[in-house]
Design a protein around this motif. Sequence first.
Motif, mmCIF file in Angstrom:
data_model
loop_
_atom_site.group_PDB
_atom_site.id
_atom_site.type_symbol
_atom_site.label_atom_id
_atom_site.label_comp_id
_atom_site.label_asym_id
_atom_site.label_seq_id
_atom_site.Cartn_x
_atom_site.Cartn_y
_atom_site.Cartn_z
ATOM 1 N N LYS A 125 4.671 -13.482 -13.113
ATOM 2 C CA LYS A 125 4.118 -12.219 -12.636
ATOM 3 C C LYS A 125 2.988 -12.353 -11.616
ATOM 4 N N CYS B 29 2.655 -11.340 -7.886
ATOM 5 C CA CYS B 29 3.450 -10.526 -6.965
ATOM 6 C C CYS B 29 2.561 -9.745 -6.010
ATOM 7 N N TYR C 105 3.536 -6.679 -5.238
ATOM 8 C CA TYR C 105 3.777 -5.320 -5.720
ATOM 9 C C TYR C 105 3.531 -5.267 -7.231
ATOM 10 N N SER C 106 3.438 -4.042 -7.747
ATOM 11 C CA SER C 106 3.447 -3.858 -9.196
ATOM 12 C C SER C 106 4.359 -2.660 -9.456
ATOM 13 N N CYS C 107 5.657 -2.879 -9.243
ATOM 14 C CA CYS C 107 6.632 -1.781 -9.297
ATOM 15 C C CYS C 107 6.625 -1.111 -10.677
ATOM 16 N N TYR D 63 8.999 0.075 -12.234
ATOM 17 C CA TYR D 63 10.190 -0.246 -13.029
ATOM 18 C C TYR D 63 10.303 -1.730 -13.342
ATOM 19 N N CYS D 64 9.308 -2.529 -12.949
ATOM 20 C CA CYS D 64 9.441 -3.984 -13.084
ATOM 21 C C CYS D 64 9.722 -4.362 -14.546
ATOM 22 N N ASN E 142 11.094 -8.991 -2.257
ATOM 23 C CA ASN E 142 10.725 -7.575 -2.114
ATOM 24 C C ASN E 142 10.396 -7.246 -0.657
ATOM 25 N N LYS F 187 14.267 -5.699 -0.611
ATOM 26 C CA LYS F 187 14.052 -4.474 -1.378
ATOM 27 C C LYS F 187 13.700 -3.316 -0.441
HETATM 28 S S1 SF4 Z 1 10.129 -5.686 -9.453
HETATM 29 FE FE1 SF4 Z 1 8.377 -5.327 -8.116
HETATM 30 S S2 SF4 Z 1 6.580 -5.975 -9.276
HETATM 31 FE FE2 SF4 Z 1 8.379 -6.830 -10.299
HETATM 32 S S3 SF4 Z 1 8.570 -8.868 -9.426
HETATM 33 FE FE3 SF4 Z 1 9.875 -7.521 -8.212
HETATM 34 S S4 SF4 Z 1 8.618 -6.833 -6.540
HETATM 35 FE FE4 SF4 Z 1 7.233 -7.717 -8.054
#
Ligand code: SF4
Length: 315
Positions: free
Chosen positions: A24, A26, A28-30, A32-33, A108, A130
């Motif tokens: 973890k 990243c 981003y911090s999506c 839905y992750c 992403n 993404k």
């Molecule tokens: S879903 Fe989003 S937060 Fe999770 S690893 Fe992928 S880019 Fe990072």
Amino acid sequence: MKAFGPVPSRRLGRSLGVNNIPPKTCTYSCVYCQLGRTIKMQVERRAFYQPEEILRDVEEKVRNAREVGESIDYLTFVPDGEPTLDVGLGQEIELLKPLGINIAVITNASLIWSEDVQKDLRRADWVSLKVDSVSEDVWHRINRPHRALQLASILEGMLEFAKAYEGELATETMLVEGVNDGDEHVKEVADFLAELRPARAYLSIPTRPPAEKWAQPPNEKVVNRAYQILGDRVDHVEYLIGYEGNAFAFTGNAEEDLLSITAVHPMREEAVKEFLARARADWSIVRKLLEQGQLVETEYEGNKFYMRRLQGARG
Ligand code: SF4
């Protein structure tokens, strides 16, 4: 261990996962992750592991798989974080190439504005980017980016990359109910994808427990609408909804084949009828699957569509 699998993947056949990032980490911090909230948020690329260490672990897994006669179609960088944060990515890809297996990276795309990242990704045979949103506020709500990132440079970087990339380019758009699933928003994403021209555009929904409980999949009607909107502007749109469906492999069992196809894309009523005629089956199969709740009937612009019921989706 920096490698896992091989595991079956709809997109890539049998894929051996390469984990080049500590859990973890990243950009981003999506919402839905499936890995939970981001523990380490960063945008600076750096070295995490020795590239040789990654090579050793992958070699071992490849050897083990080959010993038991298991085939591997792709070595896939799909870590517990963002793979392009690893400054050694390009070098690792070069080190892995002599194994003679295609290399894929699932990113992403948040760092793709950087020439170095583009250069590293160009070395891979298959890259997935993404694209959840092309609008600033929605992007902030769904991907919760590091504050140093700018959506405009990311989108520009993707277009620049796509123009020069010689491998197979895919995109993935995750639909979250009430966040990025509105028609207008999906149209904007579709316009961008039409410009990007990926070989395949995947549409997915959260199927595993998301970082935020409220990040839920839209229902079948909404997912079908999004599919139709994207399909109007982009070739080869496919679902990634948690089933390993394959629209092209027929088992000869009409029921199973219908479920496999509708897990990849919705089918129009006429297409279902044609399929049943070819399979020497009748509409009773559809009725049964609808009753069992495995198939869902939905409408778009006056046409009836049939699609596999989404996992975890309500109603
Ligand atoms: S879903 Fe989003 S937060 Fe999770 S690893 Fe992928 S880019 Fe990072």
